[in-house]
Scaffold this motif. Structure first.
Motif, PDB file in Angstrom:
ATOM      1  N   ARG A   1       0.832  -1.207   0.000  1.00  8.25           N
ATOM      2  CA  ARG A   1       0.000   0.000   0.000  1.00  8.25           C
ATOM      3  C   ARG A   1       0.868   1.260   0.000  1.00  8.25           C
ATOM      4  N   LEU A   2       1.989   1.198   0.739  1.00  5.30           N
ATOM      5  CA  LEU A   2       2.874   2.355   0.861  1.00  5.30           C
ATOM      6  C   LEU A   2       3.830   2.490  -0.321  1.00  5.30           C
ATOM      7  N   SER A   3       3.934   1.425  -1.116  1.00  7.60           N
ATOM      8  CA  SER A   3       4.820   1.450  -2.281  1.00  7.60           C
ATOM      9  C   SER A   3       4.140   2.156  -3.452  1.00  7.60           C
ATOM     10  N   PRO A   4       4.882   2.979  -4.201  1.00  4.72           N
ATOM     11  CA  PRO A   4       4.285   3.681  -5.360  1.00  4.72           C
ATOM     12  C   PRO A   4       3.707   2.733  -6.393  1.00  4.72           C
ATOM     13  N   THR A   5       4.300   1.551  -6.529  1.00  4.92           N
ATOM     14  CA  THR A   5       3.854   0.591  -7.551  1.00  4.92           C
ATOM     15  C   THR A   5       2.876  -0.445  -7.019  1.00  4.92           C
ATOM     16  N   HIS A   6       2.702  -0.484  -5.681  1.00  2.06           N
ATOM     17  CA  HIS A   6       1.838  -1.482  -5.028  1.00  2.06           C
ATOM     18  C   HIS A   6       2.316  -2.909  -5.278  1.00  2.06           C
ATOM     19  N   GLU A   7       3.608  -3.059  -5.587  1.00  2.00           N
ATOM     20  CA  GLU A   7       4.133  -4.392  -5.868  1.00  2.00           C
ATOM     21  C   GLU A   7       4.327  -5.194  -4.583  1.00  2.00           C
ATOM     22  N   ILE A   8       4.024  -6.494  -4.654  1.00  2.00           N
ATOM     23  CA  ILE A   8       4.262  -7.407  -3.542  1.00  2.00           C
ATOM     24  C   ILE A   8       5.368  -8.367  -3.956  1.00  2.00           C
ATOM     25  N   ASP A   9       6.372  -8.500  -3.097  1.00  2.00           N
ATOM     26  CA  ASP A   9       7.493  -9.408  -3.365  1.00  2.00           C
ATOM     27  C   ASP A   9       7.113 -10.802  -2.848  1.00  2.00           C
ATOM     28  N   TYR A  10       6.526 -11.609  -3.724  1.00  2.00           N
ATOM     29  CA  TYR A  10       6.033 -12.916  -3.301  1.00  2.00           C
ATOM     30  C   TYR A  10       7.166 -13.891  -2.990  1.00  2.00           C
ATOM     31  N   GLN A  11       8.307 -13.728  -3.639  1.00  2.00           N
ATOM     32  CA  GLN A  11       9.446 -14.588  -3.318  1.00  2.00           C
ATOM     33  C   GLN A  11       9.921 -14.317  -1.892  1.00  2.00           C
ATOM     34  N   LYS A  12       9.922 -13.064  -1.498  1.00  2.00           N
ATOM     35  CA  LYS A  12      10.298 -12.696  -0.134  1.00  2.00           C
ATOM     36  C   LYS A  12       9.295 -13.267   0.866  1.00  2.00           C
ATOM     37  N   ILE A  13       8.015 -13.200   0.526  1.00  2.00           N
ATOM     38  CA  ILE A  13       6.973 -13.738   1.401  1.00  2.00           C
ATOM     39  C   ILE A  13       7.142 -15.245   1.564  1.00  2.00           C
ATOM     40  N   GLN A  14       7.450 -15.933   0.460  1.00  2.00           N
ATOM     41  CA  GLN A  14       7.646 -17.377   0.511  1.00  2.00           C
ATOM     42  C   GLN A  14       8.806 -17.734   1.433  1.00  2.00           C
ATOM     43  N   ALA A  15       9.912 -16.971   1.337  1.00  2.00           N
ATOM     44  CA  ALA A  15      11.081 -17.224   2.190  1.00  2.00           C
ATOM     45  C   ALA A  15      10.744 -16.938   3.656  1.00  2.00           C
ATOM     46  N   GLU A  16      10.003 -15.865   3.890  1.00  2.00           N
ATOM     47  CA  GLU A  16       9.612 -15.512   5.257  1.00  2.00           C
ATOM     48  C   GLU A  16       8.668 -16.565   5.842  1.00  2.00           C
ATOM     49  N   ALA A  17       7.745 -17.046   5.010  1.00  2.00           N
ATOM     50  CA  ALA A  17       6.805 -18.070   5.460  1.00  2.00           C
ATOM     51  C   ALA A  17       7.546 -19.332   5.868  1.00  2.00           C
ATOM     52  N   GLU A  18       8.582 -19.704   5.098  1.00  2.00           N
ATOM     53  CA  GLU A  18       9.359 -20.904   5.419  1.00  2.00           C
ATOM     54  C   GLU A  18      10.042 -20.767   6.781  1.00  2.00           C
ATOM     55  N   GLU A  19      10.517 -19.586   7.093  1.00  2.00           N
ATOM     56  CA  GLU A  19      11.137 -19.357   8.402  1.00  2.00           C
ATOM     57  C   GLU A  19      10.124 -19.585   9.526  1.00  2.00           C
ATOM     58  N   TYR A  20       8.906 -19.091   9.318  1.00  2.00           N
ATOM     59  CA  TYR A  20       7.861 -19.287  10.320  1.00  2.00           C
ATOM     60  C   TYR A  20       7.444 -20.754  10.407  1.00  2.00           C
ATOM     61  N   PHE A  21       7.372 -21.432   9.261  1.00  2.00           N
ATOM     62  CA  PHE A  21       7.027 -22.857   9.281  1.00  2.00           C
ATOM     63  C   PHE A  21       7.992 -23.629  10.167  1.00  2.00           C
ATOM     64  N   GLN A  22       9.281 -23.335  10.023  1.00  2.00           N
ATOM     65  CA  GLN A  22      10.284 -24.056  10.800  1.00  2.00           C
ATOM     66  C   GLN A  22      10.155 -23.768  12.296  1.00  2.00           C
ATOM     67  N   VAL A  23       9.946 -22.509  12.656  1.00  2.00           N
ATOM     68  CA  VAL A  23       9.790 -22.145  14.064  1.00  2.00           C
ATOM     69  C   VAL A  23       8.531 -22.776  14.659  1.00  2.00           C
ATOM     70  N   LEU A  24       7.423 -22.681  13.927  1.00  2.00           N
ATOM     71  CA  LEU A  24       6.153 -23.211  14.436  1.00  2.00           C
ATOM     72  C   LEU A  24       6.156 -24.738  14.534  1.00  2.00           C
ATOM     73  N   THR A  25       6.859 -25.379  13.595  1.00  2.00           N
ATOM     74  CA  THR A  25       6.982 -26.842  13.668  1.00  2.00           C
ATOM     75  C   THR A  25       7.704 -27.247  14.949  1.00  2.00           C
ATOM     76  N   ARG A  26       8.815 -26.558  15.244  1.00  2.00           N
ATOM     77  CA  ARG A  26       9.564 -26.873  16.460  1.00  2.00           C
ATOM     78  C   ARG A  26       8.748 -26.585  17.722  1.00  2.00           C
ATOM     79  N   CYS A  27       7.929 -25.554  17.665  1.00  2.00           N
ATOM     80  CA  CYS A  27       7.142 -25.179  18.849  1.00  2.00           C
ATOM     81  C   CYS A  27       5.968 -26.113  19.101  1.00  2.00           C
ATOM     82  N   PHE A  28       5.300 -26.553  18.040  1.00  2.00           N
ATOM     83  CA  PHE A  28       3.994 -27.202  18.235  1.00  2.00           C
ATOM     84  C   PHE A  28       3.912 -28.675  17.840  1.00  2.00           C
ATOM     85  N   TYR A  29       4.927 -29.211  17.144  1.00  2.00           N
ATOM     86  CA  TYR A  29       4.912 -30.647  16.842  1.00  2.00           C
ATOM     87  C   TYR A  29       5.574 -31.410  17.997  1.00  2.00           C
ATOM     88  N   LYS A  30       5.175 -32.678  18.117  1.00  2.00           N
ATOM     89  CA  LYS A  30       5.753 -33.533  19.147  1.00  2.00           C
ATOM     90  C   LYS A  30       7.239 -33.769  18.891  1.00  2.00           C
TER      91      LYS A  30
END
Length: 207
Positions: free
Chosen positions: A178-207
């Motif tokens: 929204r704040l970007s002049p082009t309204h571009e979303i960096d989906y590759q960055k989001i995918q990499a960030e999501a993977e980081e969260y997947f790893q943390v959440l797996t360690r926290c909540f899986y047996k």
């Protein structure tokens, strides 16, 4: 409601839909012009309003059309035989990234629709977003093996924490766009960030 429109020959339907997608995606709801849409589609304004009562009805028709096309394709690609929660979520992120290359204009329109702050559509659209999020969360979680999660933590709370995490991540990405002049979303960055969260959440909540 739109039976008259769907009785049109497919080529004319496509011209109108594509023209509306382009106009709404480029200018947002308030600045979008039905004059430009009919010019691009090669039809009269009277004909457009023969099929759609006003710009608002046209906008919601186009959104539903685009969203249904994308979501149908998404569910055809996702492997519901995969019962691991985080593997299923990884699939969802990868499929969405791949589909961006196939439907760039449609994703651009949907993205702009989610960013749109027009008072004419906001209340109705926010309600629609909430409903769609709820429906698709239930669908994506279908068949998941929840026995892999820790038993000493309430499963309902775990799912809420995971949902809140990715909702917040999505909100932050949308705000950056929204704040970007082009309204571009960096989906590759989001995918990499999501993977980081997947790893943390797996360690926290899986047996």
């Amino acid at each position: 409601m739109f039976s008259k429109f769907f009785n049109l020959e497919k080529e004319k339907q496509d011209r109108i839909i594509n023209a509306a997608i382009k106009e709404f995606a480029e200018k947002g709801y308030d600045r979008a012009s039905t004059n430009e849409i009919v010019k691009e589609a090669g039809i009269s304004k009277g004909l457009l309003f023969h099929y759609f009562q006003n710009k608002k009805q046209l906008f919601f028709f186009i959104f539903d059309y685009c969203y249904e096309l994308v979501i149908d394709e998404f569910y055809k690609k996702i492997n519901f035989q995969e019962t691991d929660f985080f593997m299923r979520m990884r699939q969802a992120v990868i499929i969405k990234t791949e589909m961006l290359a196939t439907y760039p204009d449609i994703f651009k329109f949907i993205q702009e629709a989610f960013l749109d702050e027009s008072t004419e559509i906001k209340i109705e659209f926010d309600k629609k977003k909430a409903e769609l999020t709820h429906i698709n969360m239930e669908k994506v979680y279908e068949g998941i093996d929840f026995s892999k999660f820790r038993e000493d933590v309430d499963l309902t709370k775990i799912i809420k924490i995971i949902n809140w995490t990715f909702e917040k991540m999505s909100d932050e990405a949308m705000e950056r766009a929204r704040l970007s002049p082009t309204h571009e979303i960096d989906y590759q960055k989001i995918q990499a960030e999501a993977e980081e969260y997947f790893q943390v959440l797996t360690r926290c909540f899986y047996k």
